[in-house]
Design an enzyme around this catalytic site. Sequence first.
Site, PDB file in Angstrom:
ATOM      1  N   LYS A 148       5.995   4.351   6.045  1.00 43.89           N
ATOM      2  CA  LYS A 148       4.860   3.497   5.663  1.00 43.89           C
ATOM      3  C   LYS A 148       5.404   2.092   5.458  1.00 43.89           C
ATOM      4  O   LYS A 148       6.569   1.908   5.133  1.00 43.89           O
ATOM      5  CB  LYS A 148       4.222   3.996   4.362  1.00 43.89           C
ATOM      6  CG  LYS A 148       2.802   3.510   4.162  1.00 43.89           C
ATOM      7  CD  LYS A 148       1.796   4.282   4.973  1.00 43.89           C
ATOM      8  CE  LYS A 148       0.412   3.713   4.868  1.00 43.89           C
ATOM      9  NZ  LYS A 148      -0.597   4.576   5.511  1.00 43.89           N
TER      10      LYS A 148
ATOM     11  N   SER B 278      -3.176   8.619  16.745  1.00 45.26           N
ATOM     12  CA  SER B 278      -2.109   7.651  17.018  1.00 45.26           C
ATOM     13  C   SER B 278      -1.030   8.296  17.882  1.00 45.26           C
ATOM     14  O   SER B 278      -0.508   7.686  18.820  1.00 45.26           O
ATOM     15  CB  SER B 278      -1.464   7.170  15.713  1.00 45.26           C
ATOM     16  OG  SER B 278      -2.215   6.131  15.151  1.00 45.26           O
TER      17      SER B 278
ATOM     18  N   GLY C 183      -2.264   0.959  11.648  1.00 48.84           N
ATOM     19  CA  GLY C 183      -3.051   0.268  10.622  1.00 48.84           C
ATOM     20  C   GLY C 183      -3.198   1.085   9.347  1.00 48.84           C
ATOM     21  O   GLY C 183      -2.822   2.245   9.278  1.00 48.84           O
ATOM     22  N   ASP C 184      -3.720   0.452   8.333  1.00 48.55           N
ATOM     23  CA  ASP C 184      -4.096   1.099   7.067  1.00 48.55           C
ATOM     24  C   ASP C 184      -4.991   0.078   6.366  1.00 48.55           C
ATOM     25  O   ASP C 184      -5.576  -0.797   7.031  1.00 48.55           O
ATOM     26  CB  ASP C 184      -2.842   1.441   6.233  1.00 48.55           C
ATOM     27  CG  ASP C 184      -3.167   2.326   5.021  1.00 48.55           C
ATOM     28  OD1 ASP C 184      -3.452   3.512   5.217  1.00 48.55           O
ATOM     29  OD2 ASP C 184      -3.167   1.829   3.874  1.00 48.55           O
TER      30      ASP C 184
ATOM     31  N   LYS D 124       6.641   7.409  11.678  1.00 43.26           N
ATOM     32  CA  LYS D 124       5.286   7.014  12.060  1.00 43.26           C
ATOM     33  C   LYS D 124       4.465   6.889  10.793  1.00 43.26           C
ATOM     34  O   LYS D 124       4.500   7.761   9.924  1.00 43.26           O
ATOM     35  CB  LYS D 124       4.687   8.110  12.978  1.00 43.26           C
ATOM     36  CG  LYS D 124       3.258   7.851  13.401  1.00 43.26           C
ATOM     37  CD  LYS D 124       3.208   7.230  14.778  1.00 43.26           C
ATOM     38  CE  LYS D 124       1.865   6.606  15.109  1.00 43.26           C
ATOM     39  NZ  LYS D 124       1.649   5.273  14.537  1.00 43.26           N
TER      40      LYS D 124
HETATM   41  P1  NDP Z   1      -9.885  -0.594   5.013  1.00 45.61           P
HETATM   42  O1  NDP Z   1      -9.091  -1.779   4.660  1.00 45.61           O
HETATM   43  O2  NDP Z   1     -10.585  -0.549   6.322  1.00 45.61           O
HETATM   44  O3  NDP Z   1     -10.965  -0.294   3.881  1.00 45.61           O
HETATM   45  C1  NDP Z   1     -10.579  -0.049   2.558  1.00 45.61           C
HETATM   46  C2  NDP Z   1     -11.831   0.167   1.727  1.00 45.61           C
HETATM   47  O4  NDP Z   1     -11.457   0.574   0.432  1.00 45.61           O
HETATM   48  C3  NDP Z   1     -12.653  -1.090   1.564  1.00 45.61           C
HETATM   49  O5  NDP Z   1     -13.993  -0.743   1.417  1.00 45.61           O
HETATM   50  C4  NDP Z   1     -12.064  -1.683   0.282  1.00 45.61           C
HETATM   51  O6  NDP Z   1     -12.969  -2.542  -0.405  1.00 45.61           O
HETATM   52  C5  NDP Z   1     -11.833  -0.427  -0.530  1.00 45.61           C
HETATM   53  N1  NDP Z   1     -10.716  -0.664  -1.461  1.00 45.61           N
HETATM   54  C6  NDP Z   1      -9.463  -1.035  -1.153  1.00 45.61           C
HETATM   55  N2  NDP Z   1      -8.724  -1.182  -2.256  1.00 45.61           N
HETATM   56  C7  NDP Z   1      -9.530  -0.905  -3.270  1.00 45.61           C
HETATM   57  C8  NDP Z   1      -9.362  -0.861  -4.675  1.00 45.61           C
HETATM   58  N3  NDP Z   1      -8.180  -1.167  -5.250  1.00 45.61           N
HETATM   59  N4  NDP Z   1     -10.397  -0.493  -5.405  1.00 45.61           N
HETATM   60  C9  NDP Z   1     -11.576  -0.178  -4.835  1.00 45.61           C
HETATM   61  N5  NDP Z   1     -11.806  -0.192  -3.529  1.00 45.61           N
HETATM   62  C10 NDP Z   1     -10.801  -0.552  -2.753  1.00 45.61           C
HETATM   63  O7  NDP Z   1      -8.880   0.653   4.870  1.00 45.61           O
HETATM   64  P2  NDP Z   1      -8.992   2.096   5.510  1.00 45.61           P
HETATM   65  O8  NDP Z   1     -10.403   2.523   5.591  1.00 45.61           O
HETATM   66  O9  NDP Z   1      -8.161   2.105   6.721  1.00 45.61           O
HETATM   67  O10 NDP Z   1      -8.213   2.983   4.435  1.00 45.61           O
HETATM   68  C11 NDP Z   1      -8.869   3.619   3.336  1.00 45.61           C
HETATM   69  C12 NDP Z   1      -7.994   4.732   2.800  1.00 45.61           C
HETATM   70  O11 NDP Z   1      -7.756   5.701   3.833  1.00 45.61           O
HETATM   71  C13 NDP Z   1      -6.621   4.318   2.287  1.00 45.61           C
HETATM   72  O12 NDP Z   1      -6.234   5.150   1.244  1.00 45.61           O
HETATM   73  C14 NDP Z   1      -5.724   4.575   3.499  1.00 45.61           C
HETATM   74  O13 NDP Z   1      -4.377   4.747   3.137  1.00 45.61           O
HETATM   75  C15 NDP Z   1      -6.346   5.868   4.006  1.00 45.61           C
HETATM   76  N6  NDP Z   1      -6.041   6.182   5.400  1.00 45.61           N
HETATM   77  C16 NDP Z   1      -6.386   5.329   6.422  1.00 45.61           C
HETATM   78  C17 NDP Z   1      -6.143   5.673   7.724  1.00 45.61           C
HETATM   79  C18 NDP Z   1      -6.605   4.847   8.869  1.00 45.61           C
HETATM   80  O14 NDP Z   1      -6.532   5.333  10.004  1.00 45.61           O
HETATM   81  N7  NDP Z   1      -7.118   3.645   8.681  1.00 45.61           N
HETATM   82  C19 NDP Z   1      -5.419   6.921   8.054  1.00 45.61           C
HETATM   83  C20 NDP Z   1      -5.176   7.768   6.923  1.00 45.61           C
HETATM   84  C21 NDP Z   1      -5.453   7.377   5.659  1.00 45.61           C
HETATM   85  P3  NDP Z   1     -12.741  -4.137  -0.334  1.00 45.61           P
HETATM   86  O15 NDP Z   1     -13.214  -4.537   1.017  1.00 45.61           O
HETATM   87  O16 NDP Z   1     -13.552  -4.652  -1.441  1.00 45.61           O
HETATM   88  O17 NDP Z   1     -11.263  -4.350  -0.531  1.00 45.61           O
END
Ligand code: NDP
Length: 449
Positions: free
Chosen positions: A128, A381, A167-168, A92
């Site tokens: 992943k 999830s 998602g991620d 997962k």
């Molecule tokens: P989203 O795609 O919804 O949002 C990502 C955010 O981070 C955006 O604001 C994006 O900005 C910014 N970002 C992405 N890459 C970069 C970078 N290289 N440098 C600076 N800013 C960046 O993703 P999530 O909110 O889902 O995920 C965010 C984090 O949380 C990740 O590390 C993910 O692995 C983790 N996570 C997510 C989960 C989930 O349920 N969604 C669960 C557990 C962990 P921009 O729009 O400019 O790209």
Amino acid sequence: MLKSEYLQRVYDQVVTRDPDQKEFHQSVLEVLESLDMIVDKHPEYEENAIIERFVEPERVISFRVPWVDDAGKVRLNRGYRVQFNSAIGPYKGGLRFHPTVNLSVMKFLGFEQIFKNSLTGLPIGGAKGGSDFDPKGKSDAEVMRFCQSFMTELYRHIGQFVDVPAGDIGVGGREIGYLFGQYRRICNSYDAGVLTGKGLTFGGSLTRTEATGYGVCYLGQEMLRCMKNDSYEGKTVIVSGSGNVAIFACQKATELGGKVVAMSDSNGYIHDPNGINLDVLKDIKLNRRGRIKEYVDQVPGSTYTEGFRGIWTIPCDIAMPCATQNEITGEIAQVIVKNGAMAVVEGANMPCLPEAVKTFQSAGLLFAPSKAANAGGVAVSALEMSQNSMRYSWTFEEVDAKLKEIMVNIFHNAYDASVECGVSGDLVVGANIAAFNKVVDAMLAQGLI
Ligand code: NDP
């Protein structure tokens, strides 16, 4: 250098085998540093090559993803699924669509996922996947064609009892919908439990969208309560990022009495000393897929600055990095400490470099590592999978209450393990050991797999 010769040998082998996989090395080393405290008491680990098996994925799938853009041109991306460990349940873990995706990033995220999933107390293994496809700037039709092509290969490797993606970064409700549609079409079967994060009309769970961000704050709140007799009430908070995790972390931190004064995207950050206006933020990011700088056009008194790392120069009490990995360097950590922060709660996966974590811990800040703090997303999830199996839906309040209970338990399991290891309050060690013990018990009980 690790104290245990065995662990050092395993780590050297990881680096020698895949010298370019820096992110993976980083996450493995952090775990081995924690295991260094207990490994001497467990000769059975070396006898059974437990650590060697732990750091090697059970299966790595890599495939090409051809798709057609709106101009009729054929484009090509790489797809991955790293099925890391299924000792305690089906694989997962999320799918990430972002240009920075490569095998090192997939392996680090899959490895972290083993621990995170174990900590939830639910029966799910770690995996992943993703692609170097960038959904930003693509039309809905292009995203749909990409998702269909991606699933046309992925479908043969997943299943509700095999591997359940979610998602991620870059994969939200829209992408999960297209992926699920293609899976159903190929398999001619309504296996709702094959993907999570689905829309509410086709098997999704209430609270899944909010779960990771809410969970980060529930864990942060319990940590503040137990370790400092404090809370979010009256605290200045910074949340980096402005995606799924960041938006709902901002919302819950605000509901708990905190004031979120700054957020970012990969281009820059906004500073709103009056507290982020969530309606404006959600309209820009969720309804219009806009950029965060548009916020200042609508909210007087707020400012926008180019460069996403500058956000950490703003003083705060609680720092919640919720964007991506390796955002907070040792240097930035020193600024956060100097500005008087009391706690750091990681919402993104591994957003703080090792030297940043050490800076926070040696300065006495509370530090909640991502493995524990952002496990709420995968926990809900798993609750979505349960509801799919039961063909039943819980209310928002029911799922939220279960989420809160899971996050509080995760904090206590990690905290108790830190006490047992003699490093009371070190939640990095605590989370690693608590999660590891459960998976290793399952691996030993199941023999050589
Ligand atoms: P989203 O795609 O919804 O949002 C990502 C955010 O981070 C955006 O604001 C994006 O900005 C910014 N970002 C992405 N890459 C970069 C970078 N290289 N440098 C600076 N800013 C960046 O993703 P999530 O909110 O889902 O995920 C965010 C984090 O949380 C990740 O590390 C993910 O692995 C983790 N996570 C997510 C989960 C989930 O349920 N969604 C669960 C557990 C962990 P921009 O729009 O400019 O790209």
